[in-house]
Motif scaffolding. Sequence first.
Motif, short mmCIF file in Angstrom:
data_model
loop_
_atom_site.label_atom_id
_atom_site.label_comp_id
_atom_site.label_asym_id
_atom_site.label_seq_id
_atom_site.Cartn_x
_atom_site.Cartn_y
_atom_site.Cartn_z
N MET A 1 15.16 -6.51 -19.83
CA MET A 1 15.28 -7.63 -18.89
C MET A 1 14.26 -8.71 -19.25
N ARG B 1 12.93 -17.79 -10.46
CA ARG B 1 14.18 -17.84 -9.71
C ARG B 1 14.05 -18.87 -8.59
N ARG C 1 16.27 -22.37 -7.88
CA ARG C 1 16.86 -22.73 -6.60
C ARG C 1 16.39 -24.10 -6.13
N THR D 1 27.06 -27.54 -17.98
CA THR D 1 26.98 -26.09 -17.81
C THR D 1 27.40 -25.35 -19.07
N GLU E 1 28.19 -22.32 -15.56
CA GLU E 1 26.97 -22.03 -14.81
C GLU E 1 25.81 -22.89 -15.31
N ASP F 1 19.74 -20.88 -15.33
CA ASP F 1 18.87 -20.14 -14.42
C ASP F 1 17.94 -19.32 -15.29
N GLU G 1 16.35 -16.82 -14.76
CA GLU G 1 16.41 -15.39 -14.50
C GLU G 1 17.75 -14.77 -14.86
N ARG G 2 18.72 -15.58 -15.30
CA ARG G 2 20.04 -15.04 -15.61
C ARG G 2 20.20 -14.87 -17.11
N VAL G 3 20.63 -13.68 -17.53
CA VAL G 3 20.89 -13.40 -18.94
C VAL G 3 22.39 -13.44 -19.18
N LEU G 4 22.81 -14.35 -20.05
CA LEU G 4 24.24 -14.51 -20.31
C LEU G 4 24.74 -13.46 -21.30
N ALA H 1 21.43 -21.65 -21.65
CA ALA H 1 21.62 -20.29 -21.13
C ALA H 1 20.69 -19.34 -21.85
N ASN H 2 20.32 -18.27 -21.16
CA ASN H 2 19.50 -17.21 -21.75
C ASN H 2 20.36 -16.18 -22.46
#
Length: 531
Positions: free
Chosen positions: A1, A9, A13, A427, A431, A434, A436-439, A526-527
Amino acid sequence: MLRRSPTRRDLFRLAVAAPIVLAGCGGRAVENSANTSAQGSAGRLLPSQAPLPQPFLRALPLPPVLKPVRSDAGTDYYEITQKRGTARILDDLDTEVWGYDGVFPGPTIVSRSGRRTVVQHTNELPVPVVVHLHGGRVAADQDGYPTDYLHPVSGRVADSHGQGLNGAQGSRDYVYEIDQPAATLWYHDHRMDFTGPQVYRGLAGFHLVTDEEEEALGLPSGERDVPLMIVDRSFAADGSFRYPSVDPSLLGTPGVTAEYMSGVLGDCVLVNGAPWPVLEVAPARYRFRILNASNARRFRLRLDSGLDDLDGGAQFVQIGSDQGLLAAPVPLDRLDVAQGERFDVVVDFSAHADGDLVTMVNERGEGTTAQVMRFVVTGTTEDVRDGSRLPDRLADPEVLSEADVVATREFTFRRGGAEAHGMSLWTVNGEAFDPERVLAQVRMGTVERWTVVSQNNEHPFHVHLGAFQVLGTTGAAAGRADGGWKDTVNLDNGGRAELLVRFDGHRGAAVLHCHNLEHEDMMMMANFEVV
């Protein structure tokens, strides 16, 4: 992670709750503006308010080559201070730059494959910065993740969301284990939400990697090995760089004003920081390391020698791509260069007579942006010794096989799928970015097939930490200029690229994104994670 600060995060937001994409007059949200393109590039032309110089009057400057402050058995140590400087780009006005060592382009770093390079960066600017080694296959924590801030010497600065106090203050070392073939890389700012304006103000420089295999080829070297950083810029009436930031301090609301959401296009072409410069060349071979470091402009370069027969004049012979040498030279009449791409080429001026003029033109440009620079041939072949050569075989790069593919993925770059204050964001797969988001999670050392789709605008695709090979674009086989290992690929509006991707040597989190910097700042990123 992801091993990131727990506040990120919240940062995201707050980002989409705040007017990250544009405030209008009086701070009101602005309605969606149309996706715009001009001169073959996503974006809108921002006209200069100051008079522009006449072309072909300035000599081409060369960025200084940085010397190590010390070296030991396995490591070379460098120091760079990010600070304000002054450049005389226009005829009668000074321009403030934010530069590495206060100059634009920044000093060139030359690393040897197999040796460690350590660069200590000190931040004397008023904003946080992040240094990304573009094309470097380096450890994830040294790559320049967008929120790995280096805060100013004067103190930590909260970002526009009241977060982002993580990271170092004053100075930090970037440690690069250089274990990749000779290549033309570059380093530039990559700060979250503010990459566009900070690169626009000057935070970009070359980082060259050399090795024994390249040196043994006998390619043009010394003063005939010339880096060319090509950008477009516009100027305010006082001579400063003109850029449509919502908050010019770069400490408050990020983003550009609504009409430039698709990208900022300047009307003045600079090469190594000089407007439409001139380089005197001998009737001999030259190596040019071409980098498009523009925010949004794509170039289609051609050499105009005034000869009806192109074969009788100078043309490009591509010898290298983003990540190093090709297997064999590839003659090209034109180069399509997207933002972030590098083309390593040899140009032979030996067919020209003393006094001949060869102009590098931009076939995507109009008016002031239709020309880039000029070469003036001086001397004759009898007077000049050219000890260089152009071998039929350059290198033996590994060719990835579709038979080894263990996973397939598709990434769609477009506007829409996420909004803030009624504004559609740029996007990836619908998306907004973020932290904290892993694509995607990619197993190290394996081969994957990635399909990248470009919608709404032109979107050059760039991936950190690794490299890829191009199978084809928009339904066709890979073009003549798509060979070798790359980290950035040019995509037209509606375009599609089929890539074979592999990540070797380093695990960790990194980003993929559009290298239109206005799109990147407005969440087209993106991550992914190498595991």
